[in-house]
Motif scaffolding. Structure first.
Motif, PDB file in Angstrom:
ATOM      1  N   GLU A   8       0.873  -1.169   0.000  1.00 42.81           N
ATOM      2  CA  GLU A   8       0.000   0.000   0.000  1.00 42.81           C
ATOM      3  C   GLU A   8       0.911   1.220   0.000  1.00 42.81           C
ATOM      4  O   GLU A   8       1.201   1.805   1.047  1.00 42.81           O
ATOM      5  CB  GLU A   8      -0.951   0.011   1.204  1.00 42.81           C
ATOM      6  N   HIS A  10       1.697   4.729  -2.191  1.00 41.00           N
ATOM      7  CA  HIS A  10       0.974   5.570  -3.129  1.00 41.00           C
ATOM      8  C   HIS A  10       1.859   6.598  -3.854  1.00 41.00           C
ATOM      9  O   HIS A  10       2.883   7.029  -3.341  1.00 41.00           O
ATOM     10  CB  HIS A  10      -0.127   6.321  -2.390  1.00 41.00           C
ATOM     11  N   HIS A 164      -9.096  -0.074  -0.719  1.00 39.64           N
ATOM     12  CA  HIS A 164      -8.417   0.984   0.037  1.00 39.64           C
ATOM     13  C   HIS A 164      -9.450   1.970   0.580  1.00 39.64           C
ATOM     14  O   HIS A 164     -10.499   2.187  -0.027  1.00 39.64           O
ATOM     15  CB  HIS A 164      -7.440   1.708  -0.903  1.00 39.64           C
ATOM     16  N   HIS A 218      -4.278  -1.383   6.912  1.00 38.13           N
ATOM     17  CA  HIS A 218      -4.461  -0.902   8.287  1.00 38.13           C
ATOM     18  C   HIS A 218      -4.865  -2.024   9.225  1.00 38.13           C
ATOM     19  O   HIS A 218      -5.721  -1.852  10.082  1.00 38.13           O
ATOM     20  CB  HIS A 218      -5.470   0.255   8.280  1.00 38.13           C
TER      21      HIS A 218
HETATM   22 ZN   LIG Z   1      -3.230   4.251   1.821  1.00 36.92          ZN
END
Ligand SMILES: [Zn+2]
Ligand SMILES: [Zn+2]
Ligand SMILES: [Zn+2]
Ligand SMILES: [Zn+2]
Lengths: 324, 324, 324, 324
Positions: A8, A10, A164, A218
């Motif tokens: 993850e 970006h 996401h 997360h």
């Molecule tokens: Zn993120």
């Protein structure tokens, strides 16, 4: 440990950059925007310094999902994916790509996914929650029937789909009124994404496409802690299930979902996740540039798990899941 | 273990009984309504059979909180509290009371709390989330300024305040549309109550009244798993706090909150809670009659914690907290 | 769960039966001896009733290891292995064999292992700690140089070696004097086996034969809890290692060892083991007939781990390790 | 955290200094001996730098316990205690004392304990395992009947007794032959001390003196991991207990024992200890000067437990236990 892989991670293109404003205090924006637009400089240096061999890159949020004009959404997705492909081509040993998808139009999203996987060599897709379709207040989740054929293709391509977070639209965010600090990663991201995941589970999607692989960031957006209660509240009533899916929520969670550590560098939470879903379905990630690589890596390299699990979570689970 | 004390244990009066319909399948309603209206028969037998010495009783949900006419809310609260006092008087060794409060009117709620504690001998209050005030769609959370004096009294009386779940009003429940099974204990209860608790923390309430004791059921409504991320997301930005409260959310959580096991009989979750908030702030509860006493007790009596913590969580923490 | 596989499951032949007397109170001996001599009756019924698909069978303890006359030790080992092969042949779907080995004579033990694996189709070996050689008080551990060629063969055959407990000889058991209840599974078994394992690690054996796979029962004979301290005591002194092996003890433990749950049906202990060595190296076992199958199975089927790990620990780790 | 209190913190007097040689490589001896003889210089600086408010000081090991001439043992104990009292008097805010005791003579040990508590103001005793009495090979553990009156006094004085490790005498250390690196803190200390503790439990000592408080260092010398098996092996046999004590070992462990973190700075191990004995019975310690204060403190300040437990383990448990 060396050789960590993050999934993850970006970047932004100029057209989506401003979507990342507002989450952080103004004084951090200059740094954040620089981080988002960079691929091969500071990012790579961070990776080198903290033992990250590879990032699977994805567009920032909400980006494509928040562009309610379908043609514009498609155009931005294509542009972002093309840009990403170019960047990956420069250092395929250090970067791989996850597709942005204009799910405003399931057919075009399907075709874009096929293009990204088959032509651009991407490893999967990362989508920023629900899509706004045609008008800003038309919120569409992917358990809706029009996505059936899209999911069929995802399963056929055998690539992971990273669900996401994004924020709810203002009209749906009444509970946070007067408390804007609860939006974003503090809380609303988790609620938004956990419910989206539960909608997918309850809808029967995984009965139809049992080989789908959904990734949640997360540390699972709060789901592991509550998964037992979801299936077992009011345990004395023996009524038939009230939702379309055939099995318990937890079964889909355990068989169709993967979790990453992005933005949740907490050992207690990781241990709970291991005891709910097992170390084979947990993967290291940082959530760069919203989180620091060193925060993620220093925590992960020392967190109180077995070395065998550190290697799996840090690296080999990703190698297997994305066929790296 | 013998001598367990539960603190999220509900009853209904005829006027509130139907509030508990709809959560469970119809075929369970007959049994549920019987359980809710009973105090001294089946309930006591359940307690005897499974080692529960005492229940702190509270009205079902949402009950008073959902009565938007203030005078009616006050009347029902008074009636329920009077009824509860009578029931407790019959077996004060086995039952104690928690007050229902008409928070539609903070002053009257304050006076009712004082009456319940001082005159009726109750041990605290249990409130079912936000109140609807004057009209069904006016949702009021207790971080609002008009509750300041109420909280002052709660602190002065030195009694715990149990923040119990309820569902969002339909106009605020868009995210669950088409997925009604996500309402109630499956998911929406937790979101609703966790956000309410975070609003209290972020508002600065506990700076003003640092000795307030708030109880959350269901092992903390998901908060322990996410508490680190709430304070630590975007850890590299060193901006000042954006909310009125002076400290981190986790500090209030660790110093002003207590959790119960109600409806969340999961060892993994309990261990995570212990590692986040410590065994001194966790208390046994069942959530009768929505959950079974035997499900709660059989799990708790065998769950994988130390015997010292079993005694504290099962009994002595409640003795200390409620001065039993 | 169904389909569980156990790998510390014992039987006796008449010549070794009495070795198992003395551990249990007299009134249990009749039952124990019946259990040890039975393969296809009560044992299979227990397996059927509690979801065990297969037992990897091994001779009781100390048996061969305590026969100081080498020729007798060889004879008994051969006889036991032949008997076991016959029993396995009757139900190869439910039973597989682990070889007893006369390590009094490393060469003959090597040849017997080869015979058991190649001719009898056994899946590995189970040895009851040190061997008494030539005379009762000559205690020989397998880190001794004369075993080098034996270990070489174990690695070449690529079969696991189960290091099973036994008691110290009386002359070495002074610390338990006056406290005979500390012998056997209560405590002495663990000390004996843990030290033997540490001797193997410290000796450099796994530097020479890095693909050796050693199995320890009873959740690792205490080692996981102490493994950090073994390597890290006096951490401020930067002296070179004082033992022949090249690496830290924990590295061998994590790479060459597997643990079973035999006789240690404790969730807290299992969680600690998972956090030290990872779920890929933990395997279900009961220690029948010294422990009950239902005690092991009822605990394991409900213990607070992920379903993914339950499947691995209960079954698939054994399938992989023994090529079943 | 600030304000930490340690209770396994050693010093030496010239007469006992050399007892601490041999555990560490020669090149560390100069540093170690300097550390052992220092109280108010480097030690206090270490404490200041790492948030230790207080050390409860004790003589190094085995010291008094290894002096088989009783009169010499008494003399050294007295001298060490007098020296310690003087040092404590200089900084009672930072140092308190634990008595060395010549248990070669139970009566004199009793009188010395009384003197240390009543006259010198010490807070308890720390004894280095078994005593050698009259001759080097006469090993005496404190479950022996001649210590009954000593234990009676310990209970009456209501002070904790720290059972500290030592090595077995060479004649009892056969299992480590050829592997001297397994002696000391690597392994033998734990075995020696755990068995001594089990002897105390099994002997019935805590039936006679149920208010005795025994402290074990090094996170319990391995006992928490194995405590279930100690009581529950061979669970199907319903025979009466074979040892004098009336209850299960675990009951004494949970009610009469406290553990410290000395020399075992491992989060996984701490979590297991919490889940076995509870955070109220675990206390921070470093094992200075054999371990570094910074190693202990840096680990402890960040280890993955609740802040409530950090405060208890780091400080307030010690305040309560030693009435500081
Ligand atoms: Zn993120
Ligand atoms: Zn409830
Ligand atoms: Zn066995
Ligand atoms: Zn020490």
């Amino acid at each position: 440990m060396d050789g960590k892989i993050g999934l993850e991670e970006h970047f932004a293109i100029p057209e989506t950059l401003s979507d990342s404003a507002g989450f952080l205090p103004d004084e951090s924006w200059q740094e954040l925007s620089k981080r988002l637009l960079d691929i091969h400089e500071g990012r790579l240096r961070q990776m080198d310094e903290h033992g990250m061999e590879m990032m699977l890159l994805s567009l920032n949020a909400p980006a494509v999902q928040a562009i309610h004009e379908t043609s514009k959404a498609c155009e931005i997705a294509t542009r972002a994916n093309d840009f990403l492909a170019e960047q990956v081509a420069k250092r395929p040993d250090r970067f791989q790509g996850l597709a942005a998808l204009p799910l405003q139009d399931p057919d075009r999203a399907t075709r874009e996914l096929e293009r990204c996987i088959k032509d651009l060599g991407f490893r999967g897709a990362l989508v920023n929650g629900f899509s706004q379709v045609d008008r800003p207040d038309n919120v569409v989740y992917y358990d809706a029937p029009q996505f059936d054929s899209f999911w069929k293709t995802v399963q056929e391509l055998d690539v992971p789909f990273y669900l996401h977070p994004r924020n709810p639209i203002p009209a749906w965010a009444q509970i946070y009124e007067g408390h804007p600090w609860l939006l974003g990663p503090t809380w609303a991201f988790g609620q938004e994404t956990a419910v989206h995941a539960l909608r997918l589970m309850g809808s029967g999607l995984f009965d139809r496409y049992p080989r789908l692989k959904i990734i949640l960031g997360h540390m699972g957006e709060g789901l592991p802690y509550s998964m037992w209660r979801i299936d077992n509240r009011n345990g004395w009533t023996k009524a038939p299930k009230s939702y379309p899916a055939k099995r318990n929520f937890a079964e889909y969670f355990q068989e169709n979902f993967y979790l990453t550590t992005s933005g949740n560098f907490r050992t207690q939470t990781l241990i709970d996740a291991i005891l709910e879903i097992g170390a084979d379905r947990i993967l290291f990630s940082t959530d760069w540039p919203f989180e620091n690589v060193d925060h993620a890596a220093n925590w992960f390299d020392a967190t109180s798990i077995s070395e065998a699990d550190r290697l799996k979570i840090g690296r080999t689970n990703a190698v297997d899941l994305f066929k790296l």
